[in-house]
Design an enzyme around this catalytic site. Structure first.
Site, PDB file in Angstrom:
ATOM      1  N   ALA A  19       0.824  -1.221   0.000  1.00 33.67           N
ATOM      2  CA  ALA A  19       0.000   0.000   0.000  1.00 33.67           C
ATOM      3  C   ALA A  19       0.853   1.264   0.000  1.00 33.67           C
ATOM      4  O   ALA A  19       0.325   2.374   0.049  1.00 33.67           O
ATOM      5  CB  ALA A  19      -0.921   0.006   1.216  1.00 33.67           C
ATOM      6  N   GLN A  21       4.033   3.922  -1.429  1.00 34.38           N
ATOM      7  CA  GLN A  21       4.260   4.697  -2.667  1.00 34.38           C
ATOM      8  C   GLN A  21       4.788   3.840  -3.805  1.00 34.38           C
ATOM      9  O   GLN A  21       4.323   3.940  -4.934  1.00 34.38           O
ATOM     10  CB  GLN A  21       5.367   5.692  -2.420  1.00 34.38           C
ATOM     11  CG  GLN A  21       5.171   6.910  -1.651  1.00 34.38           C
ATOM     12  CD  GLN A  21       6.269   7.851  -2.116  1.00 34.38           C
ATOM     13  OE1 GLN A  21       6.023   8.634  -3.020  1.00 34.38           O
ATOM     14  NE2 GLN A  21       7.458   7.726  -1.562  1.00 34.38           N
ATOM     15  N   ARG A 104      21.534   5.120  12.641  1.00 33.31           N
ATOM     16  CA  ARG A 104      21.550   4.039  11.646  1.00 33.31           C
ATOM     17  C   ARG A 104      21.320   2.688  12.310  1.00 33.31           C
ATOM     18  O   ARG A 104      20.585   1.841  11.824  1.00 33.31           O
ATOM     19  CB  ARG A 104      22.891   4.033  10.906  1.00 33.31           C
ATOM     20  CG  ARG A 104      22.934   2.992   9.804  1.00 33.31           C
ATOM     21  CD  ARG A 104      24.286   2.921   9.153  1.00 33.31           C
ATOM     22  NE  ARG A 104      25.286   2.447  10.097  1.00 33.31           N
ATOM     23  CZ  ARG A 104      26.554   2.220   9.787  1.00 33.31           C
ATOM     24  NH1 ARG A 104      26.967   2.472   8.576  1.00 33.31           N
ATOM     25  NH2 ARG A 104      27.393   1.773  10.686  1.00 33.31           N
ATOM     26  N   ASN A 111      14.383  -2.593  11.093  1.00 33.73           N
ATOM     27  CA  ASN A 111      14.132  -3.306   9.841  1.00 33.73           C
ATOM     28  C   ASN A 111      14.556  -4.765   9.930  1.00 33.73           C
ATOM     29  O   ASN A 111      13.955  -5.625   9.281  1.00 33.73           O
ATOM     30  CB  ASN A 111      14.792  -2.574   8.676  1.00 33.73           C
ATOM     31  CG  ASN A 111      13.965  -1.358   8.306  1.00 33.73           C
ATOM     32  OD1 ASN A 111      12.793  -1.494   8.004  1.00 33.73           O
ATOM     33  ND2 ASN A 111      14.558  -0.190   8.387  1.00 33.73           N
ATOM     34  N   GLY A 136      13.384  -2.391   0.075  1.00 32.15           N
ATOM     35  CA  GLY A 136      13.271  -1.623   1.321  1.00 32.15           C
ATOM     36  C   GLY A 136      14.639  -1.352   1.930  1.00 32.15           C
ATOM     37  O   GLY A 136      15.469  -2.254   2.059  1.00 32.15           O
ATOM     38  N   ASN A 137      14.859  -0.112   2.301  1.00 30.84           N
ATOM     39  CA  ASN A 137      16.184   0.288   2.808  1.00 30.84           C
ATOM     40  C   ASN A 137      16.365   0.029   4.287  1.00 30.84           C
ATOM     41  O   ASN A 137      15.400   0.077   5.036  1.00 30.84           O
ATOM     42  CB  ASN A 137      16.380   1.788   2.530  1.00 30.84           C
ATOM     43  CG  ASN A 137      16.773   2.013   1.093  1.00 30.84           C
ATOM     44  OD1 ASN A 137      17.517   1.220   0.524  1.00 30.84           O
ATOM     45  ND2 ASN A 137      16.281   3.102   0.515  1.00 30.84           N
ATOM     46  N   ASP A 165      20.068   3.253  -9.082  1.00 27.52           N
ATOM     47  CA  ASP A 165      21.315   4.033  -9.166  1.00 27.52           C
ATOM     48  C   ASP A 165      21.941   3.889 -10.556  1.00 27.52           C
ATOM     49  O   ASP A 165      22.447   4.859 -11.124  1.00 27.52           O
ATOM     50  CB  ASP A 165      22.285   3.570  -8.078  1.00 27.52           C
ATOM     51  CG  ASP A 165      21.617   3.548  -6.718  1.00 27.52           C
ATOM     52  OD1 ASP A 165      21.168   4.608  -6.275  1.00 27.52           O
ATOM     53  OD2 ASP A 165      21.505   2.455  -6.120  1.00 27.52           O
ATOM     54  N   ARG A 168      19.912   5.984 -12.908  1.00 25.16           N
ATOM     55  CA  ARG A 168      20.194   7.411 -12.679  1.00 25.16           C
ATOM     56  C   ARG A 168      21.531   7.794 -13.306  1.00 25.16           C
ATOM     57  O   ARG A 168      21.666   8.848 -13.952  1.00 25.16           O
ATOM     58  CB  ARG A 168      20.259   7.684 -11.169  1.00 25.16           C
ATOM     59  CG  ARG A 168      18.904   7.665 -10.483  1.00 25.16           C
ATOM     60  CD  ARG A 168      19.050   7.629  -8.976  1.00 25.16           C
ATOM     61  NE  ARG A 168      17.774   7.848  -8.302  1.00 25.16           N
ATOM     62  CZ  ARG A 168      17.566   7.650  -7.007  1.00 25.16           C
ATOM     63  NH1 ARG A 168      18.558   7.213  -6.223  1.00 25.16           N
ATOM     64  NH2 ARG A 168      16.392   7.880  -6.471  1.00 25.16           N
ATOM     65  N   HIS A 193      23.698   0.429  -1.637  1.00 22.09           N
ATOM     66  CA  HIS A 193      22.726   1.411  -2.131  1.00 22.09           C
ATOM     67  C   HIS A 193      22.610   2.492  -1.056  1.00 22.09           C
ATOM     68  O   HIS A 193      21.717   2.478  -0.212  1.00 22.09           O
ATOM     69  CB  HIS A 193      21.360   0.755  -2.388  1.00 22.09           C
ATOM     70  CG  HIS A 193      20.276   1.777  -2.584  1.00 22.09           C
ATOM     71  ND1 HIS A 193      20.212   2.590  -3.683  1.00 22.09           N
ATOM     72  CD2 HIS A 193      19.243   2.145  -1.795  1.00 22.09           C
ATOM     73  CE1 HIS A 193      19.181   3.410  -3.563  1.00 22.09           C
ATOM     74  NE2 HIS A 193      18.572   3.162  -2.427  1.00 22.09           N
TER      75      HIS A 193
HETATM   76  P1  NAX Z   1       6.137   3.930   1.936  1.00 21.28           P
HETATM   77  O1  NAX Z   1       6.374   4.375   3.335  1.00 21.28           O
HETATM   78  O2  NAX Z   1       5.266   4.728   1.042  1.00 21.28           O
HETATM   79  O3  NAX Z   1       5.569   2.443   1.941  1.00 21.28           O
HETATM   80  C1  NAX Z   1       6.104   1.447   2.735  1.00 21.28           C
HETATM   81  C2  NAX Z   1       4.976   0.495   3.066  1.00 21.28           C
HETATM   82  O4  NAX Z   1       5.531  -0.594   3.799  1.00 21.28           O
HETATM   83  C3  NAX Z   1       3.886   1.131   3.943  1.00 21.28           C
HETATM   84  O5  NAX Z   1       2.629   0.998   3.301  1.00 21.28           O
HETATM   85  C4  NAX Z   1       3.964   0.345   5.242  1.00 21.28           C
HETATM   86  O6  NAX Z   1       2.699   0.161   5.839  1.00 21.28           O
HETATM   87  C5  NAX Z   1       4.564  -0.971   4.758  1.00 21.28           C
HETATM   88  N1  NAX Z   1       5.211  -1.753   5.799  1.00 21.28           N
HETATM   89  C6  NAX Z   1       5.894  -1.323   6.888  1.00 21.28           C
HETATM   90  N2  NAX Z   1       6.280  -2.376   7.625  1.00 21.28           N
HETATM   91  C7  NAX Z   1       5.856  -3.469   6.999  1.00 21.28           C
HETATM   92  C8  NAX Z   1       5.941  -4.860   7.278  1.00 21.28           C
HETATM   93  N3  NAX Z   1       6.535  -5.301   8.391  1.00 21.28           N
HETATM   94  N4  NAX Z   1       5.386  -5.723   6.414  1.00 21.28           N
HETATM   95  C9  NAX Z   1       4.759  -5.290   5.307  1.00 21.28           C
HETATM   96  N5  NAX Z   1       4.630  -3.987   4.993  1.00 21.28           N
HETATM   97  C10 NAX Z   1       5.177  -3.099   5.825  1.00 21.28           C
HETATM   98  O7  NAX Z   1       7.601   3.732   1.304  1.00 21.28           O
HETATM   99  P2  NAX Z   1       8.008   3.609  -0.228  1.00 21.28           P
HETATM  100  O8  NAX Z   1       8.245   4.956  -0.774  1.00 21.28           O
HETATM  101  O9  NAX Z   1       7.072   2.704  -0.935  1.00 21.28           O
HETATM  102  O10 NAX Z   1       9.458   2.939  -0.072  1.00 21.28           O
HETATM  103  C11 NAX Z   1       9.597   1.627   0.412  1.00 21.28           C
HETATM  104  C12 NAX Z   1      11.056   1.322   0.712  1.00 21.28           C
HETATM  105  O11 NAX Z   1      11.842   1.423  -0.474  1.00 21.28           O
HETATM  106  C13 NAX Z   1      11.689   2.292   1.712  1.00 21.28           C
HETATM  107  O12 NAX Z   1      12.489   1.554   2.606  1.00 21.28           O
HETATM  108  C14 NAX Z   1      12.595   3.138   0.827  1.00 21.28           C
HETATM  109  O13 NAX Z   1      13.662   3.685   1.542  1.00 21.28           O
HETATM  110  C15 NAX Z   1      13.032   2.119  -0.173  1.00 21.28           C
HETATM  111  N6  NAX Z   1      13.617   2.615  -1.411  1.00 21.28           N
HETATM  112  C16 NAX Z   1      14.615   1.894  -1.964  1.00 21.28           C
HETATM  113  C17 NAX Z   1      15.217   2.254  -3.133  1.00 21.28           C
HETATM  114  C18 NAX Z   1      16.322   1.436  -3.719  1.00 21.28           C
HETATM  115  O14 NAX Z   1      16.875   1.876  -4.738  1.00 21.28           O
HETATM  116  N7  NAX Z   1      16.714   0.303  -3.173  1.00 21.28           N
HETATM  117  C19 NAX Z   1      14.812   3.498  -3.840  1.00 21.28           C
HETATM  118  C20 NAX Z   1      13.470   4.002  -3.444  1.00 21.28           C
HETATM  119  C21 NAX Z   1      13.146   3.855  -1.994  1.00 21.28           C
HETATM  120  O15 NAX Z   1      13.779   4.899  -1.300  1.00 21.28           O
END
Ligand code: NAX
Length: 335
Positions: A19, A21, A104, A111, A136-137, A165, A168, A193
């Site tokens: 759900a 972004q 950190r 996480n 997820g980061n 990356d 980009r 990353h």
């Molecule tokens: P959002 O905060 O919009 O969405 C994250 C979703 O994860 C939320 O809906 C939340 O309810 C859900 N969530 C949290 N804990 C959970 C769990 N235990 N089980 C299942 N769902 C859970 O973040 P969004 O913009 O979608 O980004 C998601 C992740 O991608 C973040 O950690 C972000 O830092 C990472 N990214 C990684 C990138 C990469 O290149 N590796 C780039 C983009 C992004 O920054």
């Protein structure tokens, strides 16, 4: 879709944090066939935490309203077993973002609490051919945590995402050289990353020629190019008021497509994979390397790439950061 003898059985695809972004872009691309192709039906298995289930139902309504011919079913759940049951592709997107004042180590610990049980659940319930991409980061170390808690699954089936990356960096080089982005090849992201990543423009190619010669501006490469790629995530947050989402979803699709299909002759792709000690990187780290996939679908780290002193220093720095992250989560690592 008319079911015929030639229609393959649906493949189960899990997305966590569905759900969020990134999920909002990613799900529609998977359901439209951009992950597994125009003939492969999919079942989406969507994992969310309880408070986000209502929002997830809204996303599912929109998926319904797209009437995607390839979308055989959608399962929503907050239970790991259901989420990973029979899955062949797991995209681990959901995680907790870093908040102001959070160290950190705190972030890694929170996480880790997510990725350890997810690794265990994937080992227990996923299909035997499962492949996992961690978005997820902090994605390299989250992947290490999950992988180490799933020793039954080949370490080679785990990937963390450095493709955004790479994309980009390619886009920056293409713009500077005044060429279409498809002219840029052999662009590897080394290491984590994070802002210590090393986007290697010096072994990249533009129109088949060494990128550094085509660009002809070493100062720009070492300066603006590197920092633009390393800081791009922060620049997008500053401009958009939210972190990269559509581009991250696009890179997640690109990552899996590249991980399961043969790499174009002479090229390579960026994936963070388990280190077997290549280029002196300690074994077991989930490390961004240049990778090639062969016709059988196996990947290898590209060998024999030359690095100058500048590159070596940066690869050492990103390696040290990953080792420090690993030390911070030592109590979460299995096997
Ligand atoms: P959002 O905060 O919009 O969405 C994250 C979703 O994860 C939320 O809906 C939340 O309810 C859900 N969530 C949290 N804990 C959970 C769990 N235990 N089980 C299942 N769902 C859970 O973040 P969004 O913009 O979608 O980004 C998601 C992740 O991608 C973040 O950690 C972000 O830092 C990472 N990214 C990684 C990138 C990469 O290149 N590796 C780039 C983009 C992004 O920054």
């Amino acid at each position: 879709m008319t079911k015929s003898a030639s229609t393959p059985a649906p493949v189960q695809v899990t997305v966590t944090g569905a759900a969020g972004q990134i999920g909002y872009s990613l799900l529609f691309r998977i359901a439209s066939g951009q992950l597994l192709g125009p003939n492969q039906p999919v079942v989406l298995r969507l994992l969310e935490i309880e408070p986000a289930m209502k929002a997830l139902q809204g996303v599912v309504m929109e998926l319904d309203d797209c009437a995607f011919p390839l979308l055989a079913d959608v399962v929503t759940t907050s239970e790991l077993k259901t989420a990973f049951d029979g899955t062949s592709y797991a995209l681990l997107v959901g995680s907790v973002p870093r908040k102001a004042g959070m160290e950190r180590k705190d972030l890694l610990g929170i996480n880790g609490g997510i990725f350890k049980p997810q690794g265990q659940a994937i080992a227990a319930h996923a299909a035997s051919d499962v492949r996992i991409l961690v978005v997820g980061n902090p994605c390299n170390t989250n992947c290490l945590i999950a992988r180490s808690n799933a020793p039954e699954i080949d370490a080679e089936r785990w990937f963390a995402m450095t493709r955004l990356d790479e994309n980009r960096a390619k886009s920056q080089l293409a713009r500077r050289a005044g060429v279409p982005v498809r002219s840029v090849s052999n662009l590897a992201i080394w290491g984590n990353h994070s802002s210590t990543q090393f986007p290697d423009a010096w072994n990249a190619r533009i129109g088949g020629e060494p990128a550094a010669s085509v660009i002809g501006d070493e100062e720009w490469l070492r300066g603006d190019f590197l920092t633009t790629v390393q800081q791009r995530g922060a620049a997008i947050i500053a401009a958009r008021g939210a972190s990269s989402a559509a581009s991250a979803a696009s890179a997640a699709i690109d990552s899996f497509v590249s991980a399961i299909n043969p790499t174009a002759e002479g090229d390579w792709t960026s994936l963070a994979v388990v280190s077997h000690g290549e280029y002196g990187v300690p074994e077991g780290l989930q490390f961004g390397f240049p990778v090639r996939v062969d016709a059988s679908g196996s990947w290898q780290v590209v060998q024999g790439i030359d690095h100058g002193e500048f590159a070596r220093q940066r690869i050492t720095a990103t390696t040290e950061e990953l080792l420090a992250e690993k030390a911070d989560v030592a109590d979460l690592l299995g096997g």
